[in-house]
Design a protein around this motif. Structure first.
Motif, PDB file in Angstrom:
ATOM      1  N   ASP A 115       3.208  13.948  -3.358  1.00  0.00           N
ATOM      2  CA  ASP A 115       4.427  14.655  -3.730  1.00  0.00           C
ATOM      3  C   ASP A 115       4.440  14.880  -5.244  1.00  0.00           C
ATOM      4  O   ASP A 115       4.157  13.947  -6.007  1.00  0.00           O
ATOM      5  CB  ASP A 115       5.655  13.847  -3.314  1.00  0.00           C
ATOM      6  CG  ASP A 115       6.940  14.603  -3.593  1.00  0.00           C
ATOM      7  OD1 ASP A 115       7.403  15.319  -2.685  1.00  0.00           O
ATOM      8  OD2 ASP A 115       7.458  14.492  -4.717  1.00  0.00           O
ATOM      9  N   PRO A 116       4.773  16.092  -5.706  1.00  0.00           N
ATOM     10  CA  PRO A 116       4.734  16.391  -7.147  1.00  0.00           C
ATOM     11  C   PRO A 116       5.692  15.555  -7.986  1.00  0.00           C
ATOM     12  O   PRO A 116       5.539  15.495  -9.209  1.00  0.00           O
ATOM     13  CB  PRO A 116       5.123  17.880  -7.211  1.00  0.00           C
ATOM     14  CG  PRO A 116       4.804  18.423  -5.852  1.00  0.00           C
ATOM     15  CD  PRO A 116       5.078  17.303  -4.901  1.00  0.00           C
ATOM     16  N   SER A 117       6.678  14.914  -7.361  1.00  0.00           N
ATOM     17  CA  SER A 117       7.672  14.165  -8.128  1.00  0.00           C
ATOM     18  C   SER A 117       7.268  12.719  -8.372  1.00  0.00           C
ATOM     19  O   SER A 117       7.957  12.000  -9.106  1.00  0.00           O
ATOM     20  CB  SER A 117       9.019  14.186  -7.393  1.00  0.00           C
ATOM     21  OG  SER A 117       8.961  13.404  -6.208  1.00  0.00           O
ATOM     22  N   LEU A 118       6.158  12.252  -7.773  1.00  0.00           N
ATOM     23  CA  LEU A 118       5.830  10.826  -7.809  1.00  0.00           C
ATOM     24  C   LEU A 118       4.513  10.585  -8.539  1.00  0.00           C
ATOM     25  O   LEU A 118       3.436  10.895  -8.036  1.00  0.00           O
ATOM     26  CB  LEU A 118       5.749  10.276  -6.380  1.00  0.00           C
ATOM     27  CG  LEU A 118       5.553   8.769  -6.235  1.00  0.00           C
ATOM     28  CD1 LEU A 118       6.702   8.006  -6.887  1.00  0.00           C
ATOM     29  CD2 LEU A 118       5.431   8.384  -4.763  1.00  0.00           C
ATOM     30  N   TYR A 119       4.603  10.055  -9.756  1.00  0.00           N
ATOM     31  CA  TYR A 119       3.437   9.736 -10.569  1.00  0.00           C
ATOM     32  C   TYR A 119       2.440  10.884 -10.635  1.00  0.00           C
ATOM     33  O   TYR A 119       1.242  10.710 -10.401  1.00  0.00           O
ATOM     34  CB  TYR A 119       2.760   8.445 -10.072  1.00  0.00           C
ATOM     35  CG  TYR A 119       3.540   7.216 -10.414  1.00  0.00           C
ATOM     36  CD1 TYR A 119       3.639   6.786 -11.740  1.00  0.00           C
ATOM     37  CD2 TYR A 119       4.220   6.489  -9.435  1.00  0.00           C
ATOM     38  CE1 TYR A 119       4.377   5.661 -12.073  1.00  0.00           C
ATOM     39  CE2 TYR A 119       4.961   5.366  -9.773  1.00  0.00           C
ATOM     40  CZ  TYR A 119       5.038   4.959 -11.091  1.00  0.00           C
ATOM     41  OH  TYR A 119       5.774   3.849 -11.418  1.00  0.00           O
ATOM     42  N   ASP A 120       2.950  12.064 -10.957  1.00  0.00           N
ATOM     43  CA  ASP A 120       2.099  13.234 -11.161  1.00  0.00           C
ATOM     44  C   ASP A 120       2.568  13.955 -12.414  1.00  0.00           C
ATOM     45  O   ASP A 120       3.769  13.969 -12.718  1.00  0.00           O
ATOM     46  CB  ASP A 120       2.158  14.175  -9.953  1.00  0.00           C
ATOM     47  CG  ASP A 120       1.216  15.355 -10.115  1.00  0.00           C
ATOM     48  OD1 ASP A 120      -0.001  15.168  -9.901  1.00  0.00           O
ATOM     49  OD2 ASP A 120       1.683  16.443 -10.491  1.00  0.00           O
ATOM     50  N   SER A 121       1.655  14.567 -13.133  1.00  0.00           N
ATOM     51  CA  SER A 121       1.972  15.158 -14.430  1.00  0.00           C
ATOM     52  C   SER A 121       2.240  16.652 -14.395  1.00  0.00           C
ATOM     53  O   SER A 121       2.627  17.230 -15.412  1.00  0.00           O
ATOM     54  CB  SER A 121       0.809  14.898 -15.400  1.00  0.00           C
ATOM     55  OG  SER A 121      -0.384  15.515 -14.928  1.00  0.00           O
ATOM     56  N   THR A 122       2.039  17.301 -13.256  1.00  0.00           N
ATOM     57  CA  THR A 122       2.069  18.764 -13.211  1.00  0.00           C
ATOM     58  C   THR A 122       3.389  19.342 -13.709  1.00  0.00           C
ATOM     59  O   THR A 122       3.401  20.295 -14.506  1.00  0.00           O
ATOM     60  CB  THR A 122       1.781  19.269 -11.781  1.00  0.00           C
ATOM     61  OG1 THR A 122       0.542  18.722 -11.332  1.00  0.00           O
ATOM     62  CG2 THR A 122       1.701  20.786 -11.758  1.00  0.00           C
ATOM     63  N   LEU A 123       4.504  18.806 -13.258  1.00  0.00           N
ATOM     64  CA  LEU A 123       5.805  19.375 -13.648  1.00  0.00           C
ATOM     65  C   LEU A 123       6.031  19.237 -15.151  1.00  0.00           C
ATOM     66  O   LEU A 123       6.497  20.180 -15.807  1.00  0.00           O
ATOM     67  CB  LEU A 123       6.934  18.692 -12.874  1.00  0.00           C
ATOM     68  CG  LEU A 123       6.857  18.795 -11.351  1.00  0.00           C
ATOM     69  CD1 LEU A 123       8.075  18.132 -10.712  1.00  0.00           C
ATOM     70  CD2 LEU A 123       6.754  20.244 -10.909  1.00  0.00           C
ATOM     71  N   VAL A 166      14.041  -1.143  -2.576  1.00  0.00           N
ATOM     72  CA  VAL A 166      12.584  -1.105  -2.715  1.00  0.00           C
ATOM     73  C   VAL A 166      12.275  -0.504  -4.077  1.00  0.00           C
ATOM     74  O   VAL A 166      12.999   0.366  -4.558  1.00  0.00           O
ATOM     75  CB  VAL A 166      11.925  -0.270  -1.581  1.00  0.00           C
ATOM     76  CG1 VAL A 166      12.424   1.171  -1.589  1.00  0.00           C
ATOM     77  CG2 VAL A 166      10.406  -0.296  -1.703  1.00  0.00           C
ATOM     78  N   GLN A 167      11.245  -1.003  -4.715  1.00  0.00           N
ATOM     79  CA  GLN A 167      10.866  -0.493  -6.033  1.00  0.00           C
ATOM     80  C   GLN A 167       9.435   0.021  -5.997  1.00  0.00           C
ATOM     81  O   GLN A 167       8.560  -0.609  -5.411  1.00  0.00           O
ATOM     82  CB  GLN A 167      10.999  -1.585  -7.102  1.00  0.00           C
ATOM     83  CG  GLN A 167      10.668  -1.105  -8.513  1.00  0.00           C
ATOM     84  CD  GLN A 167      11.144  -2.071  -9.575  1.00  0.00           C
ATOM     85  OE1 GLN A 167      12.180  -2.725  -9.429  1.00  0.00           O
ATOM     86  NE2 GLN A 167      10.398  -2.169 -10.666  1.00  0.00           N
ATOM     87  N   ILE A 168       9.213   1.166  -6.637  1.00  0.00           N
ATOM     88  CA  ILE A 168       7.873   1.729  -6.775  1.00  0.00           C
ATOM     89  C   ILE A 168       7.453   1.552  -8.231  1.00  0.00           C
ATOM     90  O   ILE A 168       8.171   1.957  -9.146  1.00  0.00           O
ATOM     91  CB  ILE A 168       7.841   3.211  -6.381  1.00  0.00           C
ATOM     92  CG1 ILE A 168       8.302   3.381  -4.929  1.00  0.00           C
ATOM     93  CG2 ILE A 168       6.432   3.781  -6.561  1.00  0.00           C
ATOM     94  CD1 ILE A 168       8.426   4.820  -4.489  1.00  0.00           C
ATOM     95  N   THR A 169       6.293   0.937  -8.439  1.00  0.00           N
ATOM     96  CA  THR A 169       5.858   0.656  -9.798  1.00  0.00           C
ATOM     97  C   THR A 169       4.344   0.807  -9.893  1.00  0.00           C
ATOM     98  O   THR A 169       3.689   1.250  -8.950  1.00  0.00           O
ATOM     99  CB  THR A 169       6.314  -0.758 -10.220  1.00  0.00           C
ATOM    100  OG1 THR A 169       6.084  -0.936 -11.613  1.00  0.00           O
ATOM    101  CG2 THR A 169       5.586  -1.833  -9.426  1.00  0.00           C
ATOM    102  N   THR A 170       3.802   0.446 -11.038  1.00  0.00           N
ATOM    103  CA  THR A 170       2.361   0.544 -11.267  1.00  0.00           C
ATOM    104  C   THR A 170       1.744  -0.843 -11.374  1.00  0.00           C
ATOM    105  O   THR A 170       2.432  -1.852 -11.603  1.00  0.00           O
ATOM    106  CB  THR A 170       2.068   1.307 -12.561  1.00  0.00           C
ATOM    107  OG1 THR A 170       2.571   0.550 -13.674  1.00  0.00           O
ATOM    108  CG2 THR A 170       2.725   2.681 -12.541  1.00  0.00           C
ATOM    109  N   GLY A 171       0.429  -0.906 -11.244  1.00  0.00           N
ATOM    110  CA  GLY A 171      -0.261  -2.171 -11.414  1.00  0.00           C
ATOM    111  C   GLY A 171      -0.049  -2.745 -12.799  1.00  0.00           C
ATOM    112  O   GLY A 171       0.075  -3.964 -12.969  1.00  0.00           O
TER     113      GLY A 171
END
Length: 256
Positions: A115-123, A166-171
């Motif tokens: 999904d373009p809204s989740l950890y992506d730089s395009t937008l 729920v939380q979405i995060t990075t390593g």
């Protein structure tokens, strides 16, 4: 006015595209794809497979450019500036592609994993280009099935439990500690298998790599039991393919 579609294409399975995404594909004249080199050539091929599955042959143009390298050794306070430099280098490439390869009344598209809204730089990159003012265009965003959604679907579980967040995060963030007040944590962009530092806690892991592709690998269980198996599977897969994309859910078990 040029128009850009930013299309979420799921995690690799051509069947994961939504009807809205298919309509956007068929409304596109030129597809822009960044080539990440020979090691990751299959990522380009997956995009080609998606186009072949949903668009008649010869109904579009495909324009490729080499993705700029990012300083992956940068850490600490240097991490954010390194990412910013990489995004600006990508913006230079995107701007050239849009201005030179897309006609004034044509429609172009970037195919975004998940999904373009989740950890992506395009937008963010498109907004940077518009702020520069060198080329004018409009754009829309088509949501896609993220690797997070695909992961929990493949494990036949949910992201959260009743009345719990729920939380979405990075390593990188997980290495600083398990988030306070959260028992369900989705971790992305973890090159160091940070889950291993929680092997002594009552936490289950739901792990997946190359989700939605023919190379998909899944593993789950208490971290203490599953971690050695995941490490082995991950190392074997990376050796075989030269790269790996994985995501996992950590779930703290109820006390008592």
């Amino acid at each position: 006015m040029r128009k850009i579609h930013v299309i979420g294409i799921g995690s690799g399975d051509p069947d994961q595209l939504t009807l809205q995404a298919v309509k956007a594909l068929r409304d596109t004249d030129v597809f822009f794809i960044l080539d990440k080199g020979e090691v990751k050539a299959d990522l380009v091929q997956l995009r080609r497979d998606i186009l072949d599955a949903h668009i008649p042959e010869g109904a579009y143009r495909l324009v490729e450019a080499r993705d700029p390298d990012r300083d992956r050794a940068a850490g600490g306070s240097a991490y954010s500036p390194a990412v910013g430099d990489w995004r600006s280098a990508r913006a230079d490439i995107y701007q050239r592609l849009i201005s030179e390869e897309l006609g004034e009344e044509e429609r172009g598209a970037f195919l975004v994993w998940g999904d373009p809204s989740l950890y992506d730089s395009t937008l963010g990159i498109l907004e940077e280009i518009l702020e520069r003012g060198a080329v004018a265009f409009t754009y829309d965003v088509v949501p896609g099935i993220s690797s997070v959604s695909a992961l929990v679907a493949r494990h036949r579980t949910g992201l959260n439990r009743v009345a719990r967040p729920v939380q979405i995060t990075t390593g990188r963030r997980l290495a600083e500690g398990f988030p306070d007040g959260v028992d369900d944590v989705v971790v992305m962009l973890d090159a160091h298998q940070t889950f291993r530092q929680y092997a002594d806690e009552d936490i289950d892991i739901y792990w997946g790599a190359y989700i939605g592709t023919a190379d998909e690998i899944l593993a789950s269980g208490p971290i203490a039991e599953a971690a050695p198996r995941i490490e082995r599977l991950r190392a074997e897969a990376r050796e075989r393919k030269g790269w790996i994309m994985d995501t996992y859910l950590l779930r703290r078990r109820p006390k008592g």
